[in-house]
Write an enzyme that holds these catalytic residues in place. Sequence first.
Site, mmCIF file in Angstrom:
data_model
loop_
_atom_site.group_PDB
_atom_site.id
_atom_site.type_symbol
_atom_site.label_atom_id
_atom_site.label_comp_id
_atom_site.label_asym_id
_atom_site.label_seq_id
_atom_site.Cartn_x
_atom_site.Cartn_y
_atom_site.Cartn_z
ATOM 1 N N LYS A 45 27.845 3.265 -13.669
ATOM 2 C CA LYS A 45 26.600 2.492 -13.794
ATOM 3 C C LYS A 45 25.477 3.478 -13.485
ATOM 4 O O LYS A 45 25.188 3.774 -12.331
ATOM 5 C CB LYS A 45 26.613 1.348 -12.776
ATOM 6 C CG LYS A 45 25.779 0.126 -13.102
ATOM 7 C CD LYS A 45 24.314 0.365 -13.370
ATOM 8 C CE LYS A 45 23.434 0.484 -12.164
ATOM 9 N NZ LYS A 45 22.045 0.873 -12.489
ATOM 10 N N CYS B 195 17.795 14.885 -3.028
ATOM 11 C CA CYS B 195 18.244 14.387 -1.723
ATOM 12 C C CYS B 195 18.240 15.489 -0.681
ATOM 13 O O CYS B 195 18.002 15.241 0.492
ATOM 14 C CB CYS B 195 19.636 13.794 -1.852
ATOM 15 S SG CYS B 195 20.823 14.950 -2.582
ATOM 16 N N GLU C 280 26.590 8.703 -0.835
ATOM 17 C CA GLU C 280 25.765 9.923 -0.779
ATOM 18 C C GLU C 280 24.325 9.429 -0.804
ATOM 19 O O GLU C 280 23.844 8.964 -1.841
ATOM 20 C CB GLU C 280 26.041 10.818 -2.002
ATOM 21 C CG GLU C 280 27.477 11.309 -2.128
ATOM 22 C CD GLU C 280 27.851 12.388 -1.128
ATOM 23 O OE1 GLU C 280 26.956 12.900 -0.434
ATOM 24 O OE2 GLU C 280 29.041 12.710 -1.036
ATOM 25 N N GLU D 208 11.559 9.572 3.798
ATOM 26 C CA GLU D 208 11.816 10.413 2.622
ATOM 27 C C GLU D 208 10.695 10.166 1.614
ATOM 28 O O GLU D 208 10.432 9.017 1.258
ATOM 29 C CB GLU D 208 13.171 9.993 2.027
ATOM 30 C CG GLU D 208 13.660 10.888 0.923
ATOM 31 C CD GLU D 208 15.001 10.420 0.343
ATOM 32 O OE1 GLU D 208 15.224 9.201 0.209
ATOM 33 O OE2 GLU D 208 15.819 11.296 0.015
HETATM 34 P P1 NAP Z 1 18.361 3.812 -5.787
HETATM 35 O O1 NAP Z 1 17.137 3.054 -6.079
HETATM 36 O O2 NAP Z 1 19.092 3.530 -4.544
HETATM 37 O O3 NAP Z 1 19.324 3.602 -7.068
HETATM 38 C C1 NAP Z 1 20.574 4.242 -7.146
HETATM 39 C C2 NAP Z 1 21.503 3.435 -8.017
HETATM 40 O O4 NAP Z 1 21.795 2.196 -7.374
HETATM 41 C C3 NAP Z 1 20.899 3.069 -9.378
HETATM 42 O O5 NAP Z 1 21.874 3.149 -10.365
HETATM 43 C C4 NAP Z 1 20.470 1.627 -9.140
HETATM 44 O O6 NAP Z 1 20.382 0.867 -10.307
HETATM 45 C C5 NAP Z 1 21.621 1.138 -8.288
HETATM 46 N N1 NAP Z 1 21.358 -0.117 -7.599
HETATM 47 C C6 NAP Z 1 20.174 -0.655 -7.228
HETATM 48 N N2 NAP Z 1 20.367 -1.855 -6.622
HETATM 49 C C7 NAP Z 1 21.697 -2.083 -6.616
HETATM 50 C C8 NAP Z 1 22.533 -3.126 -6.151
HETATM 51 N N3 NAP Z 1 22.041 -4.197 -5.532
HETATM 52 N N4 NAP Z 1 23.866 -3.012 -6.333
HETATM 53 C C9 NAP Z 1 24.394 -1.949 -6.938
HETATM 54 N N5 NAP Z 1 23.660 -0.918 -7.419
HETATM 55 C C10 NAP Z 1 22.335 -0.972 -7.245
HETATM 56 O O7 NAP Z 1 18.069 5.407 -5.789
HETATM 57 P P2 NAP Z 1 17.205 6.252 -6.815
HETATM 58 O O8 NAP Z 1 15.761 5.934 -6.635
HETATM 59 O O9 NAP Z 1 17.795 6.195 -8.173
HETATM 60 O O10 NAP Z 1 17.504 7.727 -6.268
HETATM 61 C C11 NAP Z 1 16.815 8.294 -5.196
HETATM 62 C C12 NAP Z 1 17.590 8.181 -3.904
HETATM 63 O O11 NAP Z 1 18.903 8.699 -4.069
HETATM 64 C C13 NAP Z 1 16.967 9.012 -2.797
HETATM 65 O O12 NAP Z 1 17.027 8.304 -1.586
HETATM 66 C C14 NAP Z 1 17.850 10.239 -2.726
HETATM 67 O O13 NAP Z 1 17.835 10.916 -1.499
HETATM 68 C C15 NAP Z 1 19.189 9.655 -3.042
HETATM 69 N N6 NAP Z 1 20.096 10.678 -3.545
HETATM 70 C C16 NAP Z 1 21.124 11.085 -2.744
HETATM 71 C C17 NAP Z 1 21.963 12.101 -3.175
HETATM 72 C C18 NAP Z 1 23.092 12.603 -2.304
HETATM 73 O O14 NAP Z 1 23.971 13.274 -2.839
HETATM 74 N N7 NAP Z 1 23.090 12.336 -1.016
HETATM 75 C C19 NAP Z 1 21.773 12.680 -4.431
HETATM 76 C C20 NAP Z 1 20.717 12.213 -5.221
HETATM 77 C C21 NAP Z 1 19.887 11.211 -4.772
HETATM 78 P P3 NAP Z 1 18.930 0.559 -10.939
HETATM 79 O O15 NAP Z 1 18.400 1.866 -11.361
HETATM 80 O O16 NAP Z 1 19.240 -0.355 -12.046
HETATM 81 O O17 NAP Z 1 18.117 -0.092 -9.837
#
Ligand code: NAP
Length: 479
Positions: A172, A281, A247, A375
Amino acid sequence: MDKELFIGGEWVPSESGQTMVITSLVNGKPYGRVSLGSRADAVKAVNAAEAAVKAWGRTAPSEREDILLKAADILARKRDDIVDVLQNEAGSTFGKAMFEAGFIVNIVRAAAGECRRVCGTTYATDIPGAFSYSLRRPLGVVVGISPFNFPIVLGGKKLAFALAAGNCFILKPSELTPLCGLLLGEIFQEAGVPPGVLSILPGKGAELGDALIGHPAVKLVTFTGSTVIGKRIAQTCAVKLKKVTLELGGKNPIIILKDADMDYAVQASAFSAFIHQGQVCMAGSRIIVENELYEDFCGKFSDKAAALKVGPLEEKDTVIGPLIRSAQCDMIGELIVDAVSRGAKLLTGGGWEGNMFEPTVIADVTPEMKIFHEECFGPVVIIAKADSPEQALDLANNTEYGLSAAVFTNDLKQASFFSENIEAGMVHVNGPTVRDEAHIPFGGIKNSGLGREGGRYSIEEMTELKWVTIQNEKAHFPF
Ligand code: NAP
């Protein structure tokens, strides 16, 4: 570019008939249209995976290895297509897109190598006449949920290792980067992944999440994204007693001690902080500098930031391109206002237009300010002063996160003190916070996550370990 969902080896429209237009971050024009998956599609994808799981789990390692190596070759061949979608859909600069397109090849080859290393251990045993060992079995159906920032690498890493371990996999992708996810589907289909083994399901996380996670056939949810959503997913998994790896976010410290090579530290810190506009991240967004170097570092670092090329993505030497959405700019703007109102000094940047945020450096930041902890996910760096290495460590650990960290020093004792005591899953001495390799244990502690990804660590998370004894002589029983 019109794309449907990839479910059960076929390209199909969404059951709801809904679609979404992707607007290019390069030129603002429509770039593609994508079918938006619904709950019914999620159930279809899991059912298709469940139907394929036994046969795929029994494939010979060499068969999975062959498919993954073919996929790696196709990924290498399609580098320009990958760069194009990464630039248009994910807003990647040319340099970042080229890096990502190259790194995914590396990852998929590493996953191919792991197919032959899904193994257990033999144990010495006190049980007379018994042979004792463990073996690893695939989990079954694995769901991967990925974010927008490195959509090819983060979705592709989960996908490749899940398949290497003998699992069926449903990706997804972020609703902001569905085309990146679907391109992975096309490539793995061309490489020969059998129907049902892989599905790519773009759609809204809030709608698809529960349908995927809640399905009893799904045995592992591997999530990369924000801490807020990660915790929500972990709660749902806990109720179902379902395995989860997370992650999550970071507010990664870079510590610069008084004996550090200043110019090198400035360069490494700028790379850590500003690659992909800070939407990483592992971004080194919190720099802690020992007193003796503080003024000098602030000056040199803000000069470096101010000189970075902010520009359009078409120009190959652009370093700072657009953020994925302009709402992010407002959030960062509020954090900057809060910090400045509490005594922080804005050294450079701080402004934005649309989704173009200037590279920003703020000095004299303290833990009392929100920006010390939150962040930003933008090109914004804070600098704090430490009177001693011990205070630098306290400041570094004063965070809910624990993903990556860097320390700049030429003192061996300090290097080993900090690598042992910084609360982070990954520590780099005299290196940037932004670093990854296909086979290393990537991951964080505290609110940065649970579990590790990469090489054998992915295989361990994506398999179950079973203890086996074979009784070669009759055992004796007390009654
Ligand atoms: P996000 O808003 O948390 O979204 C991540 C994924 O989760 C998307 O596919 C999103 O889908 C999905 N999602 C949202 N609500 C959900 C729910 N209720 N149930 C299941 N899935 C759901 O994160 P982002 O803005 O895309 O990415 C930025 C964040 O990711 C930052 O905090 C960054 O630090 C973190 N990150 C961490 C790593 C690591 O390896 N530690 C690597 C990269 C990024 P939708 O897009 O449809 O909402």
